[in-house]
Write a protein that holds these residues in place. Sequence first.
Motif, PDB file in Angstrom:
ATOM      1  N   GLU A  70       0.834  -1.207   0.000  1.00 58.60           N
ATOM      2  CA  GLU A  70       0.000   0.000   0.000  1.00 58.60           C
ATOM      3  C   GLU A  70       0.871   1.260   0.000  1.00 58.60           C
ATOM      4  O   GLU A  70       0.498   2.280  -0.596  1.00 58.60           O
ATOM      5  N   MET A  71       2.029   1.205   0.642  1.00 56.16           N
ATOM      6  CA  MET A  71       2.938   2.351   0.618  1.00 56.16           C
ATOM      7  C   MET A  71       3.462   2.576  -0.808  1.00 56.16           C
ATOM      8  O   MET A  71       3.523   3.715  -1.285  1.00 56.16           O
ATOM      9  N   LEU A  72       3.818   1.489  -1.466  1.00 55.78           N
ATOM     10  CA  LEU A  72       4.282   1.599  -2.850  1.00 55.78           C
ATOM     11  C   LEU A  72       3.173   2.157  -3.741  1.00 55.78           C
ATOM     12  O   LEU A  72       3.424   2.968  -4.632  1.00 55.78           O
ATOM     13  N   LYS A  73       1.931   1.729  -3.467  1.00 54.49           N
ATOM     14  CA  LYS A  73       0.779   2.260  -4.217  1.00 54.49           C
ATOM     15  C   LYS A  73       0.671   3.769  -4.042  1.00 54.49           C
ATOM     16  O   LYS A  73       0.440   4.503  -5.014  1.00 54.49           O
ATOM     17  N   HIS A  74       0.858   4.256  -2.823  1.00 49.48           N
ATOM     18  CA  HIS A  74       0.784   5.699  -2.583  1.00 49.48           C
ATOM     19  C   HIS A  74       1.818   6.451  -3.418  1.00 49.48           C
ATOM     20  O   HIS A  74       1.547   7.545  -3.924  1.00 49.48           O
ATOM     21  N   GLY A  75       2.995   5.862  -3.557  1.00 46.68           N
ATOM     22  CA  GLY A  75       4.011   6.470  -4.420  1.00 46.68           C
ATOM     23  C   GLY A  75       3.559   6.513  -5.868  1.00 46.68           C
ATOM     24  O   GLY A  75       3.683   7.541  -6.544  1.00 46.68           O
ATOM     25  N   LEU A  76       2.998   5.402  -6.346  1.00 45.78           N
ATOM     26  CA  LEU A  76       2.593   5.320  -7.754  1.00 45.78           C
ATOM     27  C   LEU A  76       1.457   6.283  -8.094  1.00 45.78           C
ATOM     28  O   LEU A  76       1.423   6.852  -9.182  1.00 45.78           O
ATOM     29  N   ILE A  77       0.528   6.482  -7.171  1.00 41.34           N
ATOM     30  CA  ILE A  77      -0.624   7.335  -7.492  1.00 41.34           C
ATOM     31  C   ILE A  77      -0.380   8.803  -7.177  1.00 41.34           C
ATOM     32  O   ILE A  77      -1.111   9.656  -7.660  1.00 41.34           O
ATOM     33  N   ASN A  78       0.666   9.087  -6.364  1.00 41.55           N
ATOM     34  CA  ASN A  78       0.760  10.448  -5.833  1.00 41.55           C
ATOM     35  C   ASN A  78       2.123  11.106  -5.947  1.00 41.55           C
ATOM     36  O   ASN A  78       2.204  12.311  -6.136  1.00 41.55           O
ATOM     37  N   SER A  79       3.208  10.329  -5.792  1.00 37.17           N
ATOM     38  CA  SER A  79       4.508  10.985  -5.650  1.00 37.17           C
ATOM     39  C   SER A  79       5.639  10.102  -6.175  1.00 37.17           C
ATOM     40  O   SER A  79       6.004   9.103  -5.562  1.00 37.17           O
ATOM     41  N   LYS A  85      12.083   6.375  -3.309  1.00 39.46           N
ATOM     42  CA  LYS A  85      12.737   6.041  -2.042  1.00 39.46           C
ATOM     43  C   LYS A  85      12.750   4.538  -1.778  1.00 39.46           C
ATOM     44  O   LYS A  85      13.510   4.055  -0.948  1.00 39.46           O
ATOM     45  N   PHE A  86      11.895   3.807  -2.448  1.00 47.53           N
ATOM     46  CA  PHE A  86      11.803   2.360  -2.218  1.00 47.53           C
ATOM     47  C   PHE A  86      12.683   1.553  -3.164  1.00 47.53           C
ATOM     48  O   PHE A  86      12.706   0.329  -3.097  1.00 47.53           O
ATOM     49  N   LYS A  87      13.406   2.231  -4.044  1.00 48.62           N
ATOM     50  CA  LYS A  87      14.172   1.490  -5.057  1.00 48.62           C
ATOM     51  C   LYS A  87      15.327   0.696  -4.453  1.00 48.62           C
ATOM     52  O   LYS A  87      15.793  -0.259  -5.041  1.00 48.62           O
ATOM     53  N   ASP A  88      15.778   1.116  -3.259  1.00 48.84           N
ATOM     54  CA  ASP A  88      16.785   0.310  -2.564  1.00 48.84           C
ATOM     55  C   ASP A  88      16.390   0.209  -1.100  1.00 48.84           C
ATOM     56  O   ASP A  88      16.975   0.831  -0.223  1.00 48.84           O
ATOM     57  N   PHE A  89      15.368  -0.576  -0.854  1.00 53.91           N
ATOM     58  CA  PHE A  89      14.757  -0.679   0.472  1.00 53.91           C
ATOM     59  C   PHE A  89      15.722  -1.253   1.506  1.00 53.91           C
ATOM     60  O   PHE A  89      15.641  -0.955   2.689  1.00 53.91           O
ATOM     61  N   SER A  90      16.688  -2.070   1.049  1.00 55.39           N
ATOM     62  CA  SER A  90      17.624  -2.732   1.967  1.00 55.39           C
ATOM     63  C   SER A  90      18.498  -1.725   2.720  1.00 55.39           C
ATOM     64  O   SER A  90      19.013  -2.017   3.790  1.00 55.39           O
ATOM     65  N   LYS A  91      18.643  -0.522   2.175  1.00 56.49           N
ATOM     66  CA  LYS A  91      19.502   0.492   2.816  1.00 56.49           C
ATOM     67  C   LYS A  91      18.755   1.345   3.833  1.00 56.49           C
ATOM     68  O   LYS A  91      19.341   2.214   4.460  1.00 56.49           O
ATOM     69  N   SER A  93      16.815   2.399   7.244  1.00 55.94           N
ATOM     70  CA  SER A  93      16.829   2.059   8.670  1.00 55.94           C
ATOM     71  C   SER A  93      15.410   2.110   9.230  1.00 55.94           C
ATOM     72  O   SER A  93      14.466   2.508   8.546  1.00 55.94           O
ATOM     73  N   LEU A  94      15.252   1.727  10.523  1.00 55.39           N
ATOM     74  CA  LEU A  94      13.933   1.810  11.166  1.00 55.39           C
ATOM     75  C   LEU A  94      13.454   3.265  11.235  1.00 55.39           C
ATOM     76  O   LEU A  94      12.269   3.542  11.103  1.00 55.39           O
ATOM     77  N   LYS A  95      14.398   4.194  11.429  1.00 53.87           N
ATOM     78  CA  LYS A  95      14.035   5.619  11.444  1.00 53.87           C
ATOM     79  C   LYS A  95      13.500   6.035  10.075  1.00 53.87           C
ATOM     80  O   LYS A  95      12.510   6.769   9.970  1.00 53.87           O
ATOM     81  N   ASP A  96      14.158   5.541   9.013  1.00 51.81           N
ATOM     82  CA  ASP A  96      13.670   5.819   7.655  1.00 51.81           C
ATOM     83  C   ASP A  96      12.256   5.279   7.488  1.00 51.81           C
ATOM     84  O   ASP A  96      11.396   5.931   6.900  1.00 51.81           O
ATOM     85  N   LEU A  97      12.014   4.076   8.017  1.00 53.82           N
ATOM     86  CA  LEU A  97      10.697   3.448   7.894  1.00 53.82           C
ATOM     87  C   LEU A  97       9.638   4.302   8.590  1.00 53.82           C
ATOM     88  O   LEU A  97       8.549   4.504   8.060  1.00 53.82           O
ATOM     89  N   ASP A  98       9.955   4.808   9.783  1.00 47.47           N
ATOM     90  CA  ASP A  98       9.027   5.693  10.501  1.00 47.47           C
ATOM     91  C   ASP A  98       8.629   6.887   9.628  1.00 47.47           C
ATOM     92  O   ASP A  98       7.456   7.253   9.539  1.00 47.47           O
TER      93      ASP A  98
END
Length: 213
Positions: A70-79, A85-91, A93-98
């Motif tokens: 659903e987060m990826l969907k928000h990117g596709l429909i809006n921004s 920002k999700f193109k390299d999710f492995s990098k 951190s938890l702070k980034d996730l927040d």
Amino acid sequence: ASAFKRGIAYINVPTSLLAMVDASVGGKTGVDLGHLKNQIGVISTPNLVIIDTHFLETLPQNQMRSGLAEMLKHGLINSETYWNKFKDFSKLSLKDLDELIYESVIIKKNVVEEDPFEDGLRKTLNFGHTLGHAIESYFLSNPNKKDLLHGEAIVVGMILASYISTELVGFPRKTTDEIKTLFLSYYEKVNIKEAEYQSIIELLKYDKKNNHG
């Protein structure tokens, strides 16, 4: 809460990633009817949504991926910036996730405040859900299939919706390929046989967005 005494005040405290970025915001209440998705419910806005991401420390990885869809969907429909920002999710951190969760909530909040009863803009939040819900229902109702989580089914729906858009209205094929590649880097491919197409099409008829047959 939305039905009792014709509606009482309530507060949402989402404990899964899917609930945090999607279900808790916007006031849609939905109960499945058998294996059909969200057939019963009303729009009833919560007085407050409290999100504590510490709950995610106990969430299984497959449930995390379900919410991520659903987060990826928000990117596709809006921004596009948010999507990138999700193109390299492995990098991340938890702070980034927040921060990504917060941004996702704001994207949905802005849409539902502008169009609370889904007369126009809010329909964009259904991207991938028409086919996704039908596929989710098919897998739930078929004893020979392993159940798909909501986000896993919506990913399939978004890939298919992008493909249909390319075939029918000229959406760029390169973008459709990029969407598919990113999704398949996070999610297992779901194989659907041609013999199953008709059963899924039958389930599409129950989609709440249909009208005039």
